[in-house]
Design a protein around this motif. Structure first.
Motif, short mmCIF file in Angstrom:
data_model
loop_
_atom_site.label_atom_id
_atom_site.label_comp_id
_atom_site.label_asym_id
_atom_site.label_seq_id
_atom_site.Cartn_x
_atom_site.Cartn_y
_atom_site.Cartn_z
N VAL A 1 -11.84 -1.04 3.41
CA VAL A 1 -10.81 -2.02 3.75
C VAL A 1 -9.75 -2.14 2.65
N LYS A 2 -8.53 -2.43 3.07
CA LYS A 2 -7.43 -2.68 2.14
C LYS A 2 -6.99 -4.13 2.27
N LEU A 3 -6.57 -4.72 1.16
CA LEU A 3 -6.00 -6.07 1.15
C LEU A 3 -4.61 -6.00 0.52
N GLU A 4 -3.59 -6.37 1.32
CA GLU A 4 -2.21 -6.44 0.85
C GLU A 4 -1.74 -7.88 0.94
N THR B 1 -5.77 -5.55 10.91
CA THR B 1 -5.74 -4.23 11.53
C THR B 1 -7.17 -3.75 11.69
N GLY C 1 -4.22 1.71 -4.91
CA GLY C 1 -4.79 0.37 -4.83
C GLY C 1 -5.67 0.07 -6.02
N ALA D 1 -8.32 -2.06 -2.87
CA ALA D 1 -8.92 -1.03 -2.03
C ALA D 1 -10.44 -1.11 -2.14
N ALA E 1 0.81 -1.21 0.00
CA ALA E 1 0.00 0.00 0.00
C ALA E 1 0.84 1.27 0.00
N THR F 1 -7.63 -3.26 7.51
CA THR F 1 -6.60 -3.76 6.60
C THR F 1 -6.38 -5.24 6.84
N THR G 1 -3.51 -7.80 5.92
CA THR G 1 -2.17 -7.96 5.36
C THR G 1 -1.84 -9.44 5.39
N TRP H 1 -2.24 -4.30 -4.65
CA TRP H 1 -3.11 -4.37 -3.49
C TRP H 1 -4.48 -3.86 -3.86
#
Length: 315
Positions: free
Chosen positions: A223-226, A288, A87, A235, A82, A296, A298, A233
Motif C-alpha cells: 500500500v501507498k500513502l500520499e 484505490t 516513497g 510505501a 508518488a 493507495t 490518497t 509519501w
C-alpha cells in the motif's frame, strides 16, 4: 434580454458535464468550476450572435476547451506525491520537505461527474487523471473530446480549428502515450456497490476507532500513502501503519469520517477535533482498491475541498 434568458435555460443542463470536462483538462475541481463559470458568462454574452449554427452543447464545449487551453499555457501539470520520487519507509520522516512549485491534483466529487459510460467513469480515476496530466494540452483535449465526450473527428477538428486528419493523428499519439503511463483496464476494476460500501464503512470505522488491527486487514502489503500537499509519501503496509498510528490516528470521538465518493472511487471526509473542541473539516481520503485490499490511500489535506463536496466546515 430574451436571448440571454433563453441561453440560461438551454445551457443549464450541461453544467455538470462541463465541470467534469474542465476537471479532466486541468486536474483541479476549483479551477474547473471557475472556468465553467467563465464559459457560461462568455456564452451568455455571445449568445445573441450564436444563431444556432452549431449545437449549443458543442458550442459550450468549444468555449470551455479554449478557456482550458489558455489557462494551461501558464500552468504546470498537476501531480501527486508518488510521481515525484521514491516513497519513504520511515514513519518518522520529516513532513516539512519543500513542495517546490508543484501543482497538486485535486479530487472531484462523483456528484460532478454524472456520466454513466464506463470510459467516462474510469477517466476521472486518480491514476488515469495523473496519466492525463502527462499529455500535452492539445493532445489531452483531443483524447478527452473523442474518447470521453464522444465527439466525432470532424466535430473536434471544428472545435479546435484544425483538420480531422490532425485530430486523428493527435488522438493516436495521445492513446499511445496514455497506454504507456496509465494502469491497465484490469487494474481499474472496482467491486460492486455493496462491496465497495462495505470496504469504505470498515475503513471509516477503523480510522475513527484508531483500530490498527482493522486497518491492517484492509491494506495491501504494498500500500501507498500520499498526503498532498505534503511531498513525502510512504510505501509498504508496515511504514504506513506505523505512520498512521504515531501521527494520524487519535482517541475515539476526536475524529469523524463521513463516507462519500470521489473520482469514481470510495472516499471519506475527515473531521478532526480542534483545540476549541469542535470537529472541523480536515481532509478528503480517496481509496484505490487493489487485488487484495486498499492499494493507495490518497489523503488530500485541504479543508477548502469540502465546499466542492457540498460538505459543512464543522460537525
Amino acid at each position: 434580454m430574451p436571448a440571454q434568458e433563453d441561453f440560461t435555460g438551454q445551457a443549464a443542463p450541461f453544467r455538470a458535464e462541463l465541470i467534469a470536462h474542465c476537471y479532466r483538462m486541468l486536474g483541479s475541481v476549483h479551477d474547473a468550476e471557475d472556468l465553467v463559470q467563465e464559459t457560461y458568462l462568455r456564452g451568455w454574452r455571445a449568445y445573441p450572435a450564436f444563431e444556432e449554427r452549431a449545437a449549443l452543447r458543442t458550442w459550450l464545449y468549444r468555449i470551455a476547451t479554449t478557456a482550458c487551453l489558455r489557462a494551461l499555457e501558464s500552468r504546470a501539470r498537476r501531480v501527486l506525491p508518488a510521481g515525484l520520487g521514491e516513497g519513504s519507509v520511515d514513519p518518522n520522516a520529516s513532513l516539512d520537505g519543500h513542495p517546490g512549485s508543484f501543482e497538486w491534483l485535486e479530487p472531484i466529487p462523483d456528484t460532478l461527474t454524472p456520466e454513466h459510460a464506463v470510459t467516462a467513469r474510469q477517466s476521472v480515476r486518480l491514476a488515469v487523471m495523473t496519466a492525463l496530466q502527462e499529455l500535452p494540452a492539445r493532445q489531452r483535449a483531443v483524447l478527452i473530446l473523442r474518447d470521453v465526450v464522444q465527439f466525432s473527428a470532424a466535430e473536434v477538428a471544428e472545435l479546435l480549428e484544425t483538420t480531422p486528419a490532425a485530430v486523428n493523428s493527435s488522438l493516436q499519439r495521445a492513446r499511445a502515450r496514455l497506454a504507456e503511463v496509465s494502469p491497465s483496464e484490469d487494474g481499474l476494476a472496482e467491486p460492486d456497490d455493496a462491496a465497495q460500501r462495505e470496504l469504505l464503512d470498515r475503513y471509516c470505522a477503523a480510522f475513527e476507532n484508531a483500530d490498527v488491527a482493522a486497518l491492517t486487514e484492509l491494506l495491501q502489503s504494498d500500500v501507498k500513502l500520499e498526503m498532498p500537499p505534503v511531498p513525502v509519501w510512504f510505501a509498504g503496509r508496515d511504514a504506513v501503519l506505523r505512520f498512521l498510528a504515531a501521527r494520524a490516528l487519535t482517541n475515539a470521538g476526536d475524529l469523524a469520517m463521513l463516507p462519500t465518493a470521489a473520482n469514481g472511487q470510495p472516499a471519506a471526509a475527515e473531521y478532526r477535533r480542534a483545540a476549541d473542541g469542535v470537529l472541523r473539516a480536515h481532509s478528503i481520503h480517496v481509496l484505490t482498491r487493489g487485488a487484495t485490499g486498499i492499494a493507495t490511500l490518497t489523503v488530500f489535506l485541504d479543508a477548502g475541498l469540502f465546499s466542492a463536496f457540498s460538505l459543512p466546515p464543522t460537525r
